[in-house]
Write an enzyme that holds these catalytic residues in place. Structure first.
Site, PDB file in Angstrom:
ATOM      1  N   HIS A   1      34.154  57.940  24.983  1.00 45.73           N
ATOM      2  CA  HIS A   1      33.635  57.508  26.286  1.00 45.73           C
ATOM      3  C   HIS A   1      34.769  57.302  27.280  1.00 45.73           C
ATOM      4  O   HIS A   1      34.670  57.666  28.446  1.00 45.73           O
ATOM      5  CB  HIS A   1      32.813  56.223  26.143  1.00 45.73           C
ATOM      6  CG  HIS A   1      31.364  56.493  25.889  1.00 45.73           C
ATOM      7  ND1 HIS A   1      30.892  56.839  24.653  1.00 45.73           N
ATOM      8  CD2 HIS A   1      30.298  56.491  26.725  1.00 45.73           C
ATOM      9  CE1 HIS A   1      29.582  57.034  24.730  1.00 45.73           C
ATOM     10  NE2 HIS A   1      29.196  56.831  25.975  1.00 45.73           N
TER      11      HIS A   1
ATOM     12  N   LYS B   1      22.594  50.526  18.603  1.00 46.29           N
ATOM     13  CA  LYS B   1      21.933  49.311  18.125  1.00 46.29           C
ATOM     14  C   LYS B   1      22.489  48.132  18.911  1.00 46.29           C
ATOM     15  O   LYS B   1      23.635  48.159  19.357  1.00 46.29           O
ATOM     16  CB  LYS B   1      22.153  49.112  16.624  1.00 46.29           C
ATOM     17  CG  LYS B   1      23.599  48.839  16.231  1.00 46.29           C
ATOM     18  CD  LYS B   1      23.741  48.586  14.754  1.00 46.29           C
ATOM     19  CE  LYS B   1      25.191  48.501  14.322  1.00 46.29           C
ATOM     20  NZ  LYS B   1      25.782  47.146  14.436  1.00 46.29           N
TER      21      LYS B   1
END
Lengths: 278, 179
Positions: free
Chosen positions: B38, B103
């Site tokens: 990222h 999650k």
């Protein structure tokens, strides 16, 4: 004085790394089955169904239970009359190197700033205890980052007592919420010093989930905390339900009269650990 | 709670119908990316470079799989905790990213980005790495191979099971799911 060959330790540690990451511990499986039967919420029951299927698949396929095969954390009890040829620390690190390569486990150890991966999941985190005798007990724990990041150490004032301890633990678990892969295990270290409390909190996680603390008063506190955490209603994967926590384990040490160190080490549901005595 | 079967790339229509709590089975291509990847994606955008994959309608899966044993496309591949990607996610959503899979909770900026860009946040079962691996039929590295487990991979998935955590209308399953 007893001498253990280096390869004996290397191979034993490699096997611990592979087996702990592949086979769900029997006590954890029992806890999953009991919790699944106890849940009214169909979503919570479905999470347990998936986790049990995952455990069966890992066993059959040889794939690790989880992609985060952790940093290798080892608690080692070394007999005072024991020598490991070539050095015990070196043999354990070689075992971790071998286990993580041969078991196709993910290597997660990296430099804190450059984030460059060390490539072999070493150096392992090793805690040594000297004990009487000439045996070598090695306990391995795969500690994933997601649950470890939710753990905390704090220094309470002695006047805060068990109420203060309770409040800190409940706040921490509530704040962690769905992040650390609930249902979690909560290891609690109370006393000693700052660093001692942290090590105690992790060591507490090596206990069997369904054991009972030998001191009935501490056992009662573990049960009280377990009930309070489950009342938070976070549930498996944070999707609601009765099972937020499978077990609370407390380990303690005498403390400075001015201090009350407290560490909360959160462990994910799979609680991967295994031990061997050589 | 409804059940949907969606194929990538996702459209606005695909996303708008989804409500938190819905179960979705994804087929097609999803891209893996986690912390280090990222950072590189956003650094590339800062330099005005093109990204290694098309964000339009894309799904990013926050995962760092284990190495594939012989004969398998990928090792264990469950979701990692998502909040560490919160700093980057809004920018990627503004450029067309339609969904992420992970999650745990997202921050307010990400939730706002989902509303602003008709996007969605899915949860997969944490720790079910072996189980989810069975839904991945192929894996190919598309960028940042030097990052090892954090390299960006294109995964071909078949009926990959996820749950809608944050929908594009402000709904959040972690808030409503208390027993």
């Amino acid at each position: 004085m007893r001498t253990i060959q280096r390869d004996t330790v290397v191979d034993a540690v490699a096997k611990l790394c592979i087996d702990a990451n592949r086979y769900l511990p029997a006590d954890v499986r029992r806890a999953f089955e009991a919790a699944q039967a106890n849940e009214d919420n169909p979503v919570a029951r479905e999470v347990f169904r998936q986790l049990l299927e995952n455990a069966d698949l890992a066993e059959e396929s040889g794939l690790p239970l989880c992609q985060d095969t952790g940093l290798a954390v080892l608690f080692v009890e070394v007999g005072e009359n024991l020598v490991v040829e070539g050095g015990i620390r070196d043999a354990i690190n070689e075992g971790v190197r071998k286990g993580y390569a041969e078991g196709f486990l993910r290597k997660s150890a990296c430099d804190p700033f450059t984030r460059a991966n060390t490539g072999d999941n070493t150096p392992a985190i090793i805690h040594f205890d000297l004990v009487p005798g000439e045996s070598l007990k090695i306990s391995f724990m795969a500690k994933g980052g997601g649950s470890e990041n939710m753990s905390r150490v704090t220094m309470l004032a002695p006047s805060q007592g068990f109420e203060g301890i309770k409040n800190f633990i409940l706040d921490r678990v509530a704040e962690a919420g769905p992040n650390p892969c609930p249902p979690i295990l909560v290891g609690i270290g109370i006393g000693g010093t700052f660093e001692n409390a942290a090590i105690l909190s992790k060591k507490a996680l090596l206990r069997e989930l369904d054991d009972t603390h030998p001191d009935p008063e501490i056992a009662a506190k573990e049960n009280e905390l377990l009930g309070l955490i489950n009342d938070l209603g976070i549930g498996p994967m944070g999707l609601g339900g009765k099972t937020t926590c499978l077990a609370v384990k407390i380990a303690m040490a005498p403390v400075h009269l001015a201090s009350l160190p407290l560490a909360v080490n959160i462990q994910c549901h799979s609680a991967r650990h295994k031990e061997v005595t050589l | 709670m409804a059940e949907y079967h969606l194929t990538t790339p996702l459209t606005d229509e695909d996303v708008t119908q989804l409500k938190s709590g819905d179960v979705v089975f994804i087929s097609g291509t999803i891209y893996t990316a986690r912390d280090a990847a990222h950072k590189r994606l956003v650094d590339a955008l800062d330099r005005g470079e093109e990204l290694p994959f098309d964000l339009k309608g894309a799904i990013v899966y926050y995962v760092g799989p284990t190495p594939p044993p012989p004969g398998r496309p990928i090792g264990s591949a469950g979701p990692t905790t998502s909040y560490r990607m919160d700093a980057y996610a809004p920018r990627l959503h503004s450029l067309g990213l339609k969904a992420s899979i992970g999650k745990g909770r997202r921050n307010d900026e990400v939730k706002q980005a989902l509303k602003d860009n008709t996007a969605v946040y899915f949860g997969a079962t944490g720790g079910a790495g072996a189980l989810l691996s069975q839904k991945i039929k192929a894996a190919e590295i598309v960028a940042y191979e030097d990052l090892g487990p954090e390299a960006i991979r294109a995964l071909t998935v078949d009926e990959f099971p996820v749950t809608v955590i944050n929908d594009s209308h402000g709904g959040e399953l972690y808030v409503t799911a208390k027993r």
